[in-house]
Design an enzyme around this catalytic site. Structure first.
Site, PDB file in Angstrom:
ATOM      1  CD  GLN A   1      -0.573 -81.743 -27.013  1.00  0.00           C
ATOM      2  OE1 GLN A   1      -1.632 -81.509 -27.590  1.00  0.00           O
ATOM      3  NE2 GLN A   1      -0.444 -82.759 -26.172  1.00  0.00           N
TER       4      GLN A   1
ATOM      5  CG  HIS B   1      -5.956 -82.560 -26.616  1.00  0.00           C
ATOM      6  ND1 HIS B   1      -6.862 -83.273 -25.892  1.00  0.00           N
ATOM      7  CD2 HIS B   1      -4.763 -83.169 -26.397  1.00  0.00           C
ATOM      8  CE1 HIS B   1      -6.257 -84.266 -25.254  1.00  0.00           C
ATOM      9  NE2 HIS B   1      -4.964 -84.213 -25.555  1.00  0.00           N
TER      10      HIS B   1
ATOM     11  CD  GLU C   1     -12.367 -92.996 -32.249  1.00  0.00           C
ATOM     12  OE1 GLU C   1     -12.952 -93.411 -31.244  1.00  0.00           O
ATOM     13  OE2 GLU C   1     -12.836 -92.104 -33.002  1.00  0.00           O
TER      14      GLU C   1
ATOM     15  CE1 TYR D   1     -17.093 -90.145 -37.869  1.00  0.00           C
ATOM     16  CE2 TYR D   1     -17.765 -87.856 -37.779  1.00  0.00           C
ATOM     17  CZ  TYR D   1     -17.572 -89.016 -38.494  1.00  0.00           C
ATOM     18  OH  TYR D   1     -17.875 -89.058 -39.841  1.00  0.00           O
TER      19      TYR D   1
ATOM     20  CE1 TYR E   1      -3.031 -91.021 -21.974  1.00  0.00           C
ATOM     21  CE2 TYR E   1      -4.319 -89.082 -21.385  1.00  0.00           C
ATOM     22  CZ  TYR E   1      -3.642 -89.831 -22.330  1.00  0.00           C
ATOM     23  OH  TYR E   1      -3.583 -89.402 -23.632  1.00  0.00           O
TER      24      TYR E   1
END
Length: 360
Positions: A83, A148, A240, A250, A261
């Site tokens: 990513q 991420h 979210e 959070y 998963y």
């Protein structure tokens, strides 16, 4: 060295072309192709003269004005892994005076690892190259893997920078203030912690951290009042939208509205004292990326979020925000970025189509 090919990436000139109608609650919109032939685009922004800048994950920075398209020379050297790569781009409000732009990227930090970094450079007067490039910030060395990175950039009303950082696939680090992973950062344009950040002076904490307990915030935007919001990936379920306040936890991975998963429970449930609740969450996950607040017209004050999974743009409205519409058509496949353009229209970047569109 970065490799770039006009033949592979840019098979067509980019004169605006009609794609197709998209039905919305505000009437039929026309998806107009503005830029096409893009290989895994990630983000876009606008220069004052109308030039569009687009990042490609493999490391290319593309510029287009009218039908003229070129590769901007001297982008940062990225670690294109999973990513990671060349990610967000920000043209700050003072660009006309400073000629500075900011990008986020995956920076190699050790043999098999990379971390989210912020790069500042000056764009030449002809817009063809970057100079005085400098990595002004990179996260504390964490762990490997191409997951991420977060990586959205937002300029605050005061001209400082908010930067989102994912947990890098190591969820427990989102609760570790000695790491930057899983946080929203607040830095100056020189990459320093902003004085008054909530953890400045806290023993063992990274002073750039503004909020923490995030999984992978790939969208961030200010509303009309200057309030920062993020949108972030959950695991299986539990994507979210969060209203960001300084010093707030959070919850990831202690609380979540999703599951692992493999179907197992995450953390301790959906609530815990001292941990903030999302304003809104999706279940099943829609894989959010890219966020903007719209000003003017029927959509005034509404938020728009791109879906990487289901091929639509979510429109959210009200207080608290709730999804009120899904804008979708053949062009909305894997929407990576959305923004309101200088023309007042909604623009979006489709990975599947390799194109930047405008809704007319």
């Amino acid at each position: 060295m970065h490799r770039f090919s006009f033949v592979l990436l840019f098979p067509m000139l980019a004169g605006a072309a009609m794609a197709g109608p998209i039905e919305t609650q505000s009437g039929t919109k026309q998806a107009t192709v503005v830029v096409e032939g893009l290989d895994t685009p990630w983000a876009f922004d606008f220069l004052p003269d109308g030039t569009i800048l687009i990042t490609l994950r493999d490391g290319a920075l593309v510029a287009q004005k009218g039908e003229d398209r070129w590769a901007v020379a001297n982008p940062p050297k990225v670690q294109a892994d999973g990513q990671g790569g060349l990610l967000d781009i920000l043209v700050p409000r003072d660009f006309a005076e400073s000629r500075e732009i900011f990008v986020t990227y995956a920076k190699r930090q050790f043999v098999r690892g990379s971390g989210t970094a912020v790069y500042r450079a000056r764009l030449s007067e002809d817009g063809r190259s970057l100079a005085e490039g400098e990595t002004i910030f990179e996260i504390a060395r964490g762990t490997g893997g191409g997951f991420h990175f977060g990586s959205r950039l937002v300029e605050s009303p005061e001209g400082t920078l908010f930067v989102t950082v994912g947990d890098r696939g190591n969820d427990g680090q989102a609760q570790d203030l000695s790491m930057h992973n899983g946080s929203v950062l607040h830095i100056t344009k020189d990459g320093k912690p902003v004085p008054g950040n909530p953890f400045v002076g806290t023993d063992g904490a990274q002073p750039e951290i503004w909020s923490y307990g995030h999984r992978n915030p790939q969208g961030a935007a200010l509303d009309a009042a200057g309030q920062l919001w993020t949108v972030e990936h959950g695991a299986q379920g539990g994507d979210e939208i969060n209203r960001i306040t300084p010093g707030t936890n959070y919850g990831w991975p202690v609380i979540s509205y999703g599951v692992n998963y493999n179907g197992t429970k995450i953390g301790e449930g959906t609530t815990k004292d001292g941990m903030a609740q999302p304003v809104f969450f999706w279940d099943p996950s829609m894989a959010p990326s890219g966020m903007t607040f719209f000003e003017g017209g029927d959509w005034d004050g509404d938020a728009f979020v791109g879906s990487l999974k289901f091929g639509y743009i979510s429109r959210l409205s009200g207080d608290p925000l709730r999804e009120v519409e899904r804008i979708e058509g053949p062009e909305t496949g894997r929407v990576r970025d959305v923004a309101q353009g200088p023309d007042g229209k909604l623009w979006f970047l489709s990975v599947y189509e390799g194109a930047l569109y405008r809704l007319d």
